[in-house]
Design a protein around this motif. Structure first.
Motif, short mmCIF file in Angstrom:
data_model
loop_
_atom_site.label_atom_id
_atom_site.label_comp_id
_atom_site.label_asym_id
_atom_site.label_seq_id
_atom_site.Cartn_x
_atom_site.Cartn_y
_atom_site.Cartn_z
N GLN A 1 0.81 -1.22 0.00
CA GLN A 1 0.00 0.00 0.00
C GLN A 1 0.84 1.28 0.00
OE1 GLN A 1 -2.69 -1.07 3.28
NE2 GLN A 1 -4.34 -1.25 1.77
N SER A 2 2.14 1.14 0.28
CA SER A 2 3.00 2.31 0.12
C SER A 2 3.17 2.65 -1.36
CB SER A 2 4.38 2.06 0.76
OG SER A 2 5.13 1.10 0.02
N ILE A 3 2.99 1.65 -2.23
CA ILE A 3 3.06 1.87 -3.68
C ILE A 3 1.69 2.20 -4.25
CG2 ILE A 3 3.78 0.85 -5.89
CD1 ILE A 3 6.06 1.23 -3.87
N PRO B 1 -1.47 3.59 -2.70
CA PRO B 1 -2.07 4.14 -1.47
C PRO B 1 -3.58 4.05 -1.39
CG PRO B 1 -1.29 5.91 -2.92
CD PRO B 1 -0.76 4.63 -3.50
N LYS B 2 -4.26 3.93 -2.52
CA LYS B 2 -5.72 3.90 -2.50
C LYS B 2 -6.29 2.50 -2.70
CE LYS B 2 -6.33 8.69 -4.01
NZ LYS B 2 -6.99 9.61 -4.98
N ALA B 3 -5.43 1.52 -2.78
CA ALA B 3 -5.89 0.16 -3.08
C ALA B 3 -6.29 -0.58 -1.81
CB ALA B 3 -4.80 -0.61 -3.81
N SER B 4 -7.37 -1.34 -1.89
CA SER B 4 -7.71 -2.28 -0.83
C SER B 4 -7.05 -3.61 -1.17
CB SER B 4 -9.23 -2.46 -0.74
OG SER B 4 -9.73 -3.02 -1.94
N VAL B 5 -6.66 -4.37 -0.14
CA VAL B 5 -6.01 -5.66 -0.35
C VAL B 5 -6.91 -6.75 0.23
CG1 VAL B 5 -3.96 -7.06 0.07
CG2 VAL B 5 -3.73 -4.60 -0.25
N ASN B 6 -7.24 -7.74 -0.60
CA ASN B 6 -8.16 -8.80 -0.19
C ASN B 6 -7.52 -10.16 -0.38
OD1 ASN B 6 -10.50 -6.90 0.09
ND2 ASN B 6 -10.14 -6.67 -2.11
N TYR B 7 -8.03 -11.15 0.37
CA TYR B 7 -7.55 -12.53 0.26
C TYR B 7 -8.64 -13.42 -0.30
CZ TYR B 7 -3.68 -11.23 3.37
OH TYR B 7 -2.56 -10.65 3.91
N THR B 8 -8.24 -14.34 -1.19
CA THR B 8 -9.15 -15.36 -1.71
C THR B 8 -8.44 -16.70 -1.66
OG1 THR B 8 -10.20 -13.77 -3.20
CG2 THR B 8 -10.52 -16.09 -3.70
N PHE B 9 -9.18 -17.74 -1.32
CA PHE B 9 -8.61 -19.09 -1.23
C PHE B 9 -9.30 -19.99 -2.25
CE2 PHE B 9 -8.74 -16.98 2.88
CZ PHE B 9 -7.41 -17.01 3.27
N PRO B 10 -8.84 -19.99 -3.52
CA PRO B 10 -9.53 -20.76 -4.55
C PRO B 10 -9.52 -22.27 -4.34
CG PRO B 10 -7.48 -19.87 -5.40
CD PRO B 10 -7.67 -19.28 -4.04
#
Length: 342
Positions: free
Chosen positions: A111-113, A115-124
């Motif tokens: 997020q330092s690169i 800054p406006k992005a949300s980070v999510n996890y998915t387990f396919p």
């Protein structure tokens, strides 16, 4: 999985055909391009299929579309990190705990690169329908802008490599996969250091404790060690269960234990160390080296441990910069992370 892969392959092939058409006709920015109906007629496919190919071109910023006006050739643009709204991790459930990939500092680095992005996890979890849903959402501009693939199966890496969606691999890329850069540990250097340590300590009887479910990085390490020790380090492939692992090792070594143990996990290191202690063998008579110690058990892991030379924050920043180049249409080489013995 095969059906999902064939579907993605077809859309990518059609999108590539449209890109070649744009180049051959020397279309310039703002020139009008095919509608879905026109693209379907040109490609000889159904309208929905042609629309998905156009969506992929839009995702790659080759065209842009206006409601009721159609598609147009896009202007080359300088990519801005602030435009990224979502980054999605696809990973194996155990990785988030055992290998520390849920460490918040990794996310802070990314997020330092962005800054406006949300980070999510998915387990396919090798789920073909789930992967197909992720791909479709992304092509429809409803999904993530970029992906980080962590300890996912071979077929998942292959789908993303084929789809050309912006992605990087956090870990080892499987043989035969191309087109996705990876940020991975330098296992060739690790293997070299292990053999050097064994020779310095004059250890004669060595074993390698591996997982039954071999991940990409495990296989790379195994190949590197096997090549350097000329097959003299005996491998054991163990289940992630202490009792089962102990039974296998007790049966393999009824009398004398190995004096040099390389383990791929803290669990296996603890199992063989428990056998050593139960037999009242001095710790100095067995050197245990653990690669990827469980972050929850690292202080309890016997012997020496190989850990990343970079902090989680630094790794997250490196991942972010790799994604930035991918999203900006720039080439990105693999990055090797050195590991230190502690």
């Amino acid at each position: 999985m095969d059906r999902s892969l064939k579907s993605v392959n077809r859309i990518v092939a059609l999108a590539t055909q449209l890109e070649e058409d744009i180049r051959s006709r020397r279309l310039r920015p703002s020139d009008r391009y095919y509608s879905s109906i026109e693209a379907a007629r040109y490609l000889g496919v159904a309208g929905d299929t042609a629309n998905r190919a156009l969506q992929l071109l839009e995702k790659k910023r080759i065209i842009y579309r206006k409601k009721k006006s159609g598609a147009f050739i896009a202007e080359p643009e300088v990519f801005r990190p602030e435009s990224v709204g979502s980054i999605q991790f696809l990973l194996d459930r155990k990785s988030i705990i055992v290998e520390g990939l849920g460490n918040m500092e990794v996310l802070y680095g990314i997020q330092s690169i962005f800054p406006k992005a949300s980070v999510n996890y998915t387990f396919p979890e090798n789920d073909a329908e789930e992967l197909e849903r992720i791909v479709k959402k992304t092509l429809n501009k409803e999904g993530a802008d970029a992906f980080v693939l962590v300890s996912v199966p071979y077929e998942t890496q292959r789908i993303f490599a084929t789809s050309e969606m912006p992605a990087v691999i956090f870990g080892t890329r499987y043989p035969g996969i191309s087109g996705i850069p990876s940020l991975e540990q330098d296992f060739a250097d690790v293997a070299s250091k292990i053999i050097q340590l064994q020779e310095q300590q004059n250890r004669k009887k060595s074993v390698l404790l591996m997982r039954q479910y071999v991940r990409g990085g495990d296989a790379t390490l195994f190949d590197e060690l096997y090549a350097r020790c000329r097959g003299q380090m005996k491998p054991f492939f163990l289940a992630d269960d202490p009792e089962s692992g102990r039974e296998v090792l007790e049966k393999a070594f009824p009398d004398s234990l190995p004096d040099f143990v390389v383990s791929i996990s803290s669990l296996f290191s603890q199992v063989i160390d428990r056998i050593r202690r139960d037999r009242h063998i001095p710790a100095k008579d067995m050197q245990i080296v653990t690669i990827h110690p469980d972050i929850r058990e690292q202080t309890k892991t016997p012997g020496l441990c190989f850990v990343d030379a970079y902090s989680p924050l630094q790794l997250g920043t490196m991942l972010g910069n790799m994604l930035l180049r991918r999203l900006g249409g720039l080439s990105q080489e693999d990055v090797l992370v050195p590991m230190t013995l502690t």
